[in-house]
Write a protein that holds these residues in place. Structure first.
Motif, PDB file in Angstrom:
ATOM      1  N   GLN A 197       0.862  -1.184   0.000  1.00  0.00           N
ATOM      2  CA  GLN A 197       0.000   0.000   0.000  1.00  0.00           C
ATOM      3  C   GLN A 197       0.894   1.229   0.000  1.00  0.00           C
ATOM      4  O   GLN A 197       1.455   1.628   1.020  1.00  0.00           O
ATOM      5  CB  GLN A 197      -0.916   0.001   1.224  1.00  0.00           C
ATOM      6  CG  GLN A 197      -2.012   1.050   1.193  1.00  0.00           C
ATOM      7  CD  GLN A 197      -3.233   0.626   0.394  1.00  0.00           C
ATOM      8  OE1 GLN A 197      -3.576  -0.547   0.374  1.00  0.00           O
ATOM      9  NE2 GLN A 197      -3.890   1.576  -0.248  1.00  0.00           N
ATOM     10  N   SER A 200       0.017   4.421  -0.966  1.00  0.00           N
ATOM     11  CA  SER A 200      -0.709   5.558  -0.421  1.00  0.00           C
ATOM     12  C   SER A 200      -2.142   5.116  -0.183  1.00  0.00           C
ATOM     13  O   SER A 200      -2.496   3.951  -0.389  1.00  0.00           O
ATOM     14  CB  SER A 200      -0.651   6.752  -1.375  1.00  0.00           C
ATOM     15  OG  SER A 200      -1.324   6.441  -2.581  1.00  0.00           O
ATOM     16  N   GLU A 201      -2.975   6.049   0.218  1.00  0.00           N
ATOM     17  CA  GLU A 201      -4.354   5.701   0.519  1.00  0.00           C
ATOM     18  C   GLU A 201      -5.064   5.096  -0.686  1.00  0.00           C
ATOM     19  O   GLU A 201      -5.909   4.203  -0.545  1.00  0.00           O
ATOM     20  CB  GLU A 201      -5.107   6.952   0.978  1.00  0.00           C
ATOM     21  CG  GLU A 201      -6.567   6.696   1.333  1.00  0.00           C
ATOM     22  CD  GLU A 201      -7.290   7.966   1.745  1.00  0.00           C
ATOM     23  OE1 GLU A 201      -8.503   7.894   1.995  1.00  0.00           O
ATOM     24  OE2 GLU A 201      -6.638   9.034   1.809  1.00  0.00           O
ATOM     25  N   ASN A 202      -4.684   5.550  -1.887  1.00  0.00           N
ATOM     26  CA  ASN A 202      -5.403   5.115  -3.081  1.00  0.00           C
ATOM     27  C   ASN A 202      -4.543   4.363  -4.085  1.00  0.00           C
ATOM     28  O   ASN A 202      -4.983   4.116  -5.208  1.00  0.00           O
ATOM     29  CB  ASN A 202      -6.023   6.333  -3.784  1.00  0.00           C
ATOM     30  CG  ASN A 202      -7.155   6.940  -2.993  1.00  0.00           C
ATOM     31  OD1 ASN A 202      -8.093   6.253  -2.607  1.00  0.00           O
ATOM     32  ND2 ASN A 202      -7.055   8.232  -2.721  1.00  0.00           N
ATOM     33  N   GLN A 262      -6.980   2.886  -6.668  1.00  0.00           N
ATOM     34  CA  GLN A 262      -8.299   2.493  -6.186  1.00  0.00           C
ATOM     35  C   GLN A 262      -9.327   3.601  -6.322  1.00  0.00           C
ATOM     36  O   GLN A 262     -10.511   3.334  -6.580  1.00  0.00           O
ATOM     37  CB  GLN A 262      -8.187   2.033  -4.727  1.00  0.00           C
ATOM     38  CG  GLN A 262      -7.310   0.794  -4.568  1.00  0.00           C
ATOM     39  CD  GLN A 262      -6.929   0.514  -3.128  1.00  0.00           C
ATOM     40  OE1 GLN A 262      -6.542   1.425  -2.387  1.00  0.00           O
ATOM     41  NE2 GLN A 262      -7.029  -0.739  -2.712  1.00  0.00           N
ATOM     42  N   ASN A 263      -8.909   4.858  -6.175  1.00  0.00           N
ATOM     43  CA  ASN A 263      -9.877   5.958  -6.226  1.00  0.00           C
ATOM     44  C   ASN A 263     -10.401   6.208  -7.640  1.00  0.00           C
ATOM     45  O   ASN A 263     -11.518   6.682  -7.814  1.00  0.00           O
ATOM     46  CB  ASN A 263      -9.259   7.239  -5.657  1.00  0.00           C
ATOM     47  CG  ASN A 263      -8.019   7.665  -6.431  1.00  0.00           C
ATOM     48  OD1 ASN A 263      -7.290   6.832  -6.970  1.00  0.00           O
ATOM     49  ND2 ASN A 263      -7.760   8.958  -6.455  1.00  0.00           N
ATOM     50  N   SER A 319     -17.751   7.731  -3.094  1.00  0.00           N
ATOM     51  CA  SER A 319     -17.300   6.359  -2.886  1.00  0.00           C
ATOM     52  C   SER A 319     -18.305   5.344  -3.406  1.00  0.00           C
ATOM     53  O   SER A 319     -18.127   4.139  -3.251  1.00  0.00           O
ATOM     54  CB  SER A 319     -17.037   6.114  -1.393  1.00  0.00           C
ATOM     55  OG  SER A 319     -18.221   6.336  -0.643  1.00  0.00           O
TER      56      SER A 319
END
Length: 433
Positions: free
Chosen positions: A241, A243-245, A261-262, A400
């Motif tokens: 992972q 970063s967050e996305n 992912q975003n 989301s």
């Protein structure tokens, strides 16, 4: 109890203990996935379909010309249906000429493809009455003119450099009457505006455009499927992972895959640098389509968008109801690059459009006339850097939620890239209708 009996009991106990230990060992053995040695795994299915050159390559414009007036289909789905029917026409009397002049007839059709195509592809896209020798030059435009004496249609492929042409004849009165009816009744057509750009004309809707805004549920494509398809040995693939996305996957050998992912996209790169050999465009198209077909990777409607022969790169654009779909994050593009026989880079969306959610409303866009006036007077854009103009959908995510919004807008191909046209106020200018 004698000694032999005692020995027999001990032997039975030892055998029982051995069986229990063996069972316990088998039960506690961890399950490892099977090592996959094929470069691409046949069982991977992204849930899409297979395509061919005939279905994936479509014209971006079909223009009906009557003198200096231009028209195209009001509903772009009709453009697609017309072209599919045209592919079944039987072409006779094929021949090549050393001139590439545009037809001079007052009534004609002009069909424009998004990319220059090798003439050898014409044999895959259209139907000839016999085996024909196809020249080695490229075409991007073809024209249809009318022979009213014989109720036949003349087909002309124009070479990209404007120096050569190939011609054929369609002897079908029904097709003749259908096209002639369009040019005399304009039923199902809307008026278009001819715009000269760098010596090659394009055509855009002349008046205001009304298209619906769409809210659509999406189905996510599991990134593990792409790992199975792109890595030889999934046992050694590790994810991090970043970063967050963003998740970064690698096997430390064959490839690197980043999943965003975003924006529901992935980018794969093969770090092994195979010898570079420039492919011809037909070979590149064939290899790319076959590669994506192996995993049923055409998860929505995609059409050929562009070919970069310098880097062996090919891209396909998502379409929805006849209109191209754009996004700020390349979420509507499939792109591949090859080095030799190896897939070197691969990016694609990790979602597919699903059901309409309802509640859509229509949007009115500026007229094509207004767009041209704006571009000619804008301080933000230079007309000489505009290569194309079209109406399409802008794709954006609804937070989301597993849903997207497709909003109609004007787009321009500016300095080599597609971008949404952002209008600024220009005083003392007025035009269009």
């Amino acid at each position: 109890m004698n000694l032999e009996t005692i020995k027999s009991y001990i032997l039975v106990v030892l055998v029982g203990v051995s069986l229990l230990l063996t069972f316990a060992l088998w039960s506690s053995q961890p399950e490892y996935p099977m090592v996959k040695t094929d470069e691409f795994v046949d069982s991977v299915n992204l849930g899409g379909k297979k395509e061919t050159k005939k279905t994936i390559i479509e014209p971006k414009s079909v223009i009906f010309q009557n003198n200096d007036n231009y028209y195209s289909f009001t509903d772009q789905v009709d453009r697609k249906s017309f072209y599919e029917d045209m592919q079944s026409w039987v072409l006779y009397e094929f021949q090549t000429k050393s001139t590439g002049e545009r037809p001079s007839e007052e009534n004609q059709l002009e069909i424009i493809f998004p990319e220059a195509l090798p003439m050898e592809l014409a044999g895959d896209l259209f139907t000839f009455n016999s085996d024909v020798y196809l020249p080695d030059w490229n075409f991007k435009r073809l024209f249809i003119t009318f022979n009213r004496n014989s109720s036949s249609l003349n087909i002309m492929f124009k070479s990209s450099n404007g120096e050569k042409q190939a011609t054929a004849v369609v002897n079908n009165p029904d097709k003749f009457e259908r096209l002639w009816n369009y040019l005399t009744t304009y039923e199902g057509l809307t008026e278009y505006l001819r715009v000269e750009l760098a010596g090659s004309p394009i055509y855009i809707p002349k008046h205001k455009v009304v298209e619906p805004r769409r809210s659509i549920a999406v189905r996510e494509i599991n990134s593990n499927l792409m790992i199975d398809a792109l890595f030889n040995n999934t046992d050694i693939v590790r994810g991090t992972q970043v970063s967050e996305n963003e998740v970064y996957y690698t096997d430390s050998a064959r490839g690197i895959m980043r999943v965003y992912q975003n924006r529901r996209t992935m980018v794969f790169q093969n770090p092994i640098k195979s010898p570079y050999e420039q492919m011809n465009s037909n070979e590149l198209i064939e290899r790319s389509i076959a590669n994506i077909n192996e995993n049923n990777g055409w998860t929505d409607e995609f059409n050929l968008m562009g070919i970069n022969m310098t880097s062996n790169t090919i891209s396909y654009q998502m379409y929805y109801e006849g209109l191209p779909v754009f996004s700020n994050t390349n979420s509507s593009i499939i792109q591949q690059q090859f080095r030799g026989s190896e897939l070197n880079q691969y990016s694609r969306p990790l979602f597919t459009l699903n059901n309409l959610l309802g509640g859509d409303d229509s949007m009115e866009l500026r007229s094509g006339s207004d767009v041209v006036i704006y571009l000619e007077n804008s301080s933000r854009y230079k007309m000489e850097n505009v290569n194309d103009i079209k109406v399409g959908y802008h794709l954006s995510y609804r937070g989301s939620d597993d849903a997207v919004t497709l909003e109609p807008a004007w787009f321009i191909h500016y300095n080599g890239n597609w971008q949404q046209l952002n209008f600024e106020v220009i005083t003392q200018q007025k035009g269009g209708s």
